[in-house]
Design a protein around this motif. Structure first.
Motif, mmCIF file in Angstrom:
data_model
loop_
_atom_site.group_PDB
_atom_site.id
_atom_site.type_symbol
_atom_site.label_atom_id
_atom_site.label_comp_id
_atom_site.label_asym_id
_atom_site.label_seq_id
_atom_site.Cartn_x
_atom_site.Cartn_y
_atom_site.Cartn_z
ATOM 1 N N THR A 85 0.839 -1.205 0.000
ATOM 2 C CA THR A 85 0.000 0.000 0.000
ATOM 3 C C THR A 85 0.869 1.248 0.000
ATOM 4 O O THR A 85 2.033 1.205 0.394
ATOM 5 C CB THR A 85 -0.954 0.029 1.209
ATOM 6 O OG1 THR A 85 -0.182 -0.144 2.404
ATOM 7 C CG2 THR A 85 -1.982 -1.083 1.110
ATOM 8 N N ARG A 86 0.274 2.353 -0.449
ATOM 9 C CA ARG A 86 1.019 3.611 -0.608
ATOM 10 C C ARG A 86 0.396 4.703 0.238
ATOM 11 O O ARG A 86 -0.822 4.832 0.300
ATOM 12 C CB ARG A 86 0.999 4.038 -2.076
ATOM 13 C CG ARG A 86 1.682 3.048 -2.981
ATOM 14 C CD ARG A 86 1.558 3.436 -4.449
ATOM 15 N NE ARG A 86 2.272 2.478 -5.271
ATOM 16 C CZ ARG A 86 1.773 1.312 -5.659
ATOM 17 N NH1 ARG A 86 0.534 0.977 -5.326
ATOM 18 N NH2 ARG A 86 2.488 0.479 -6.380
ATOM 19 N N TRP A 87 1.263 5.502 0.848
ATOM 20 C CA TRP A 87 0.830 6.532 1.778
ATOM 21 C C TRP A 87 1.624 7.794 1.574
ATOM 22 O O TRP A 87 2.795 7.739 1.197
ATOM 23 C CB TRP A 87 1.055 6.063 3.234
ATOM 24 C CG TRP A 87 0.433 4.744 3.481
ATOM 25 C CD1 TRP A 87 1.011 3.512 3.282
ATOM 26 C CD2 TRP A 87 -0.906 4.494 3.913
ATOM 27 N NE1 TRP A 87 0.111 2.513 3.572
ATOM 28 C CE2 TRP A 87 -1.081 3.093 3.970
ATOM 29 C CE3 TRP A 87 -1.973 5.313 4.264
ATOM 30 C CZ2 TRP A 87 -2.274 2.501 4.353
ATOM 31 C CZ3 TRP A 87 -3.163 4.713 4.666
ATOM 32 C CH2 TRP A 87 -3.307 3.326 4.702
ATOM 33 N N GLN A 88 0.969 8.901 1.889
ATOM 34 C CA GLN A 88 1.773 10.117 2.028
ATOM 35 C C GLN A 88 2.005 10.330 3.517
ATOM 36 O O GLN A 88 1.056 10.344 4.295
ATOM 37 C CB GLN A 88 1.038 11.340 1.453
ATOM 38 C CG GLN A 88 1.939 12.575 1.493
ATOM 39 C CD GLN A 88 1.213 13.884 1.183
ATOM 40 O OE1 GLN A 88 0.989 14.700 2.055
ATOM 41 N NE2 GLN A 88 0.847 14.063 -0.081
ATOM 42 N N PHE A 89 3.253 10.481 3.914
ATOM 43 C CA PHE A 89 3.538 10.936 5.264
ATOM 44 C C PHE A 89 3.504 12.453 5.158
ATOM 45 O O PHE A 89 4.320 13.042 4.433
ATOM 46 C CB PHE A 89 4.922 10.479 5.733
ATOM 47 C CG PHE A 89 5.045 8.993 6.003
ATOM 48 C CD1 PHE A 89 3.953 8.134 5.876
ATOM 49 C CD2 PHE A 89 6.268 8.452 6.397
ATOM 50 C CE1 PHE A 89 4.080 6.771 6.113
ATOM 51 C CE2 PHE A 89 6.403 7.094 6.644
ATOM 52 C CZ PHE A 89 5.317 6.249 6.497
ATOM 53 N N LEU A 90 2.572 13.059 5.867
ATOM 54 C CA LEU A 90 2.389 14.497 5.717
ATOM 55 C C LEU A 90 3.703 15.244 5.891
ATOM 56 O O LEU A 90 4.474 14.966 6.803
ATOM 57 C CB LEU A 90 1.364 14.995 6.737
ATOM 58 C CG LEU A 90 -0.102 14.728 6.369
ATOM 59 C CD1 LEU A 90 -0.992 14.872 7.582
ATOM 60 C CD2 LEU A 90 -0.546 15.656 5.253
ATOM 61 N N ARG A 91 3.953 16.167 5.036
ATOM 62 C CA ARG A 91 5.132 17.026 5.038
ATOM 63 C C ARG A 91 6.434 16.265 4.748
ATOM 64 O O ARG A 91 7.514 16.844 4.795
ATOM 65 C CB ARG A 91 5.261 17.805 6.351
ATOM 66 C CG ARG A 91 4.040 18.671 6.655
ATOM 67 C CD ARG A 91 4.156 19.457 7.948
ATOM 68 N NE ARG A 91 5.261 20.386 7.946
ATOM 69 C CZ ARG A 91 6.235 20.385 8.861
ATOM 70 N NH1 ARG A 91 6.229 19.513 9.837
ATOM 71 N NH2 ARG A 91 7.195 21.266 8.781
ATOM 72 N N GLN A 92 6.353 14.944 4.441
ATOM 73 C CA GLN A 92 7.586 14.173 4.286
ATOM 74 C C GLN A 92 7.767 13.594 2.894
ATOM 75 O O GLN A 92 8.853 13.676 2.338
ATOM 76 C CB GLN A 92 7.602 12.982 5.251
ATOM 77 C CG GLN A 92 7.530 13.355 6.694
ATOM 78 C CD GLN A 92 8.885 13.790 7.199
ATOM 79 O OE1 GLN A 92 9.793 14.018 6.414
ATOM 80 N NE2 GLN A 92 9.026 13.901 8.490
ATOM 81 N N GLY A 93 6.730 12.961 2.401
ATOM 82 C CA GLY A 93 6.904 12.317 1.104
ATOM 83 C C GLY A 93 5.957 11.144 0.972
ATOM 84 O O GLY A 93 5.112 10.899 1.842
#
Ligand code: ATP
Ligand code: MG
Length: 766
Positions: free
Chosen positions: A517-525
């Motif tokens: 699964t794919r996620w955005q880590f807020l403010r990170q990437g």
């Protein structure tokens, strides 16, 4: 598989063939990998092109293993190639072929050539043959064995096949012309002896056909109509045709067309080098997420949609160029932006204790996975409490003036939670910052304080006790330089920081993230849960890509919103205060004062320009150094004041770019070899990394498209998509030409020459 209707020089050829009734209306393409390594993004371009054309024209595409070389090929590669092609969404149906299945037919063809006096066995060593080949301007020499009789040749060839002759003792050659202007037609080799084990035909054969002989036959046997290969094979086309012309008839008769191979900056693509990286364990395997292999991109978390988008973006051209890897990264980012829910993870934790929060109280906050579109995927609970982690980089004890994050005495908003103020810094024995004591504003739940005071910044965070520790792998470019193969050993250019493994803290929901699964880590990437090394409850997160392009911000901006580019910043209208300050500086500095006068009298700059350039010595010296390289002082001044000063946030002294280099940059623009829009991209790069402007132009492929093929394609696309306007133009509304020019310039992303665009359009519109 879904393909957008695209037109390029290949579709033009196919359209013409269909219009002329060639090939009984068939379009058959093939992707012919040699199974001696894993596929890379360049192959992806070729696969998508071949399968895409077949689909676009209702034809078919074959997957054919070009396994005519026994010594380097392996079953592992055969399997990985099929997996990768399938993963890209390409379906060969029942059309899976192996060149080795045609060995008998190829042998029969060779016998026919011998019978017809068009091939002979040469008993000289290969080196001697090579020595007789001559050169471009010098004809070759006939082999002493060239006039053997057909019977003698047949007998020898049979004995070659039967294994009676050792490796290297003789070869079969085509009998064409040792003085042929194309060196590749000077009696090229057709077969050589190799007593080697082949992964499919085992030990049945000890003679193997050469590529130039085998490839056209494979295409012919399979009924391929359009055999598309990369430009290096252009001069091999004559041999391709010779083989087919002398061994027909064929229906359909295949034809070879060449397109530009994909070359990317900051990586290597040759299979030999990729193999070396894998074999020497400089990467973790063929699927190492830093490699440009399809398996590596997949393992990193890149989707096939992003790769397809990239292939569309770069298009199909007839001139080789190095594609900016920023384009690939741009497509990856765009794709993930739409598919990765936003969660919180702290990569480098710093503890924050909220002294006015009750000891054991934990509040379960409801935060949307998609803050901008909350309806997209609902909410999840995120625990908030007395002890939290924030990112260490989000705190500074002595922050710069424009700092919007946490600092002693300052306030920030914690995403989806409360506003907190830093009251105290707790230090460790060596004086290092160990934790922060903060207070929270109970009126600010959700982020807005009751009194509506302005909170400058917003940080991500996790609960200290309820977050989970996970492994995060931060991947970056494998090479530090744009062209790792250009100078010396490519290995010396490897980026030592291409992989950084960290222990990160993630919110509880992310600790359960499923592999793949794919996620955005807020403010990170953007992060991908590694499908191989993750365990239930212990995901390993691969960073696919950062949120912003830290390598080439400007390229991205240009590409993302070419139509909405901000108007060029005008030289700051000399504000009274600043202008007065500059005048004062000059009054006390005769050196600057004389330059101020000279810039106007000798260089004919305006008073405003001269003023802006002489407020301090560093700017004036930089300008003079630039003018020493390129005498068009007005242009130098304009680029310096309008563009460079805006980009050089920390002043000209801090730049890796010297005044002389800047002068050479302006010279390039003035020469017309690059377009102004491309100039901006280039300048942004120079400001970041310095370097030789001309070399960067080559590296980034920013040179004006002098070659007509790409331009013709862009013109074609624009006219296709403006059919109504074209009709109006032809009916007399000539001012629409401007609309077409603008649209083509946009298609070309600023690297076209306006005059050439105008001419191409005029030619096309008649
Ligand atoms: P080598 O010749 O070193 O074995 P290769 O990359 O040419 O390597 P092949 O297996 O022969 O490997 O390539 C299969 C197909 O992919 C060929 O049709 C080739 O033209 C195409 N191809 C290979 N590299 C690229 C690239 N960088 N861009 C576009 N197409 C490529
Ligand atoms: Mg090849």
């Amino acid at each position: 598989m879904q393909t957008r209707r695209r037109s390029n020089f290949l579709t033009d050829i196919i359209d013409a063939d269909l219009a002329a009734g060639k090939n009984r209306g068939l379009v058959v393409t093939r992707f012919p990998p040699e199974p001696n390594g894993f596929l890379h993004i360049g192959h992806a371009k070729s696969i998508l092109l071949n399968f895409g054309l077949a689909e676009q024209y209702g034809g078919r595409a074959h997957l054919r293993f070009d396994d005519t070389n026994p010594t380097t090929e392996e079953t592992l590669y055969v399997e990985s190639i099929q997996e990768d092609v399938r993963w890209l969404g390409c379906d060969w149906g029942k059309h899976l072929y192996y060149a080795s299945d045609y060995f008998e037919q190829m042998y029969e063809c060779a016998v026919r050539l011998i019978r017809e006096g068009k091939a002979y066995v040469d008993s000289q060593p290969v080196e001697a043959i090579r020595g007789q080949r001559g050169a471009f301007e010098r004809p070759g020499t006939n082999s002493p064995f060239r006039d053997r009789s057909a019977d003698e040749n047949l007998d020898l060839f049979r004995r070659m096949r039967a294994g009676e002759l050792p490796d290297g003792s003789c070869v079969l050659r085509a009998k064409i012309d040792m003085a042929h202007p194309n060196v590749l037609l000077r009696d090229p080799l057709l077969y050589r002896i190799r007593h080697a084990h082949h992964h499919r035909t085992l030990d049945r054969w000890c003679i193997y056909p050469m590529y130039d002989y085998a490839h056209p036959l494979e295409d012919g046997f399979e009924g391929v109509t359009h055999s598309i290969c990369t430009l290096e094979f252009e001069s091999n086309r004559a041999m391709y045709d010779w083989v087919l012309d002398n061994l027909g008839p064929w229906d359909p008769r295949p034809h070879q067309y060449e397109f530009a191979r994909l070359a990317l900056g900051y990586t290597v693509m040759s299979k030999r080098k990729l193999l070396q990286l894998v074999a020497e364990k400089r990467v973790s395997g063929w699927d190492d997420p830093r490699l440009p292999t399809i398996a590596g991109l997949r393992r990193r978390g890149v989707t096939k949609e992003a790769i397809r988008e990239f292939a569309e973006l770069i298009g199909v051209a007839k001139n080789n160029s190095i594609v900016d890897i920023g384009k690939l990264e741009f497509c990856i980012r765009q794709d993930l932006e739409g598919r990765a829910p936003r969660g919180m993870a702290v990569l480098n934790p710093l503890k924050v204790v909220l002294s006015n929060w009750p000891q054991d109280r934990v509040e379960e906050l409801e935060i949307a996975w998609w803050p901008a579109e909350p309806e997209k995927a609902g909410l999840r609970g995120v625990p908030f409490g007395r002890e939290l982690f924030i990112e260490r980089e989000d705190f500074s004890e002595s922050p710069p003036a424009d700092w919007k994050r946490l600092a002693p005495g300052r306030e920030v908003r914690l995403i989806g939670a409360y506003v907190v103020r830093c009251a105290e810094v707790v230090r460790g024995p060596a004086g290092e910052v160990r934790e922060l004591r903060c207070t929270y504003d109970a009126s600010s739940k959700g982020g807005e304080p009751a009194d509506k005071r302005k909170i400058p910044g917003t940080l991500h965070w996790v609960h200290a006790g309820r977050s989970a520790e996970v492994e995060a792998r931060l991947y970056d470019r494998l090479f530090r330089v744009g062209l790792p193969d250009a100078e010396g050993d490519f290995l010396q250019h490897m980026n030592p920081e291409s992989l950084v493994v960290m222990k990160a803290r993630v919110e509880p929901a992310l600790a359960e993230a499923a592999p793949g699964t794919r996620w955005q880590f807020l403010r990170q990437g953007y992060f991908f849960v590694d499908p191989v090394d993750s365990r239930p409850g212990a995901p390993v997160f691969n960073r696919v890509i950062g949120l912003r392009d830290t390598w080439a911000k400007a390229t991205e901006q240009l590409e993302r919103k070419p139509e909405k580019k901000k108007p060029e910043p005008k030289p700051a209208a000399p504000k009274k205060g600043r202008a007065e300050a500059r005048a004062e500086v000059r009054a006390g500095n005769p050196e600057l004062a004389s330059r101020y006068a000279r810039y106007q009298s000798e260089l004919t700059l305006s008073a405003d320009e001269a003023d802006l350039l002489t407020g301090d010595l560093a700017t004036a010296e930089f300008f003079d150094a630039a003018v020493s390289r390129h005498g068009n002082a007005k242009l130098v001044a304009r680029w310096l004041l309008n563009d460079l000063l805006g980009l050089a946030k920390k002043g000209l002294e801090g730049l890796p770019l010297r005044g002389e280099d800047f002068g050479r940059f302006v010279a390039l623009l003035d020469s017309g070899r690059i377009a102004p829009a491309a100039g901006k991209t280039l300048l942004a790069r120079l400001v970041e990394q310095g370097g030789d402007p001309q070399r960067l132009v080559n590296e980034l492929g920013l040179g004006k498209v002098a070659d007509g093929a790409a331009l013709a394609e862009a013109v074609g696309r624009v006219l296709d998509s403006h059919a109504a306007e074209v009709a109006r133009y032809r009916a007399g509304e000539k001012k629409l030409l401007g609309v077409f020019i603008g649209a083509v310039m946009k298609e070309m992303q600023g690297v076209a020459d306006a005059a050439a665009v105008r001419k191409a359009l005029a030619d096309r519109l008649g």
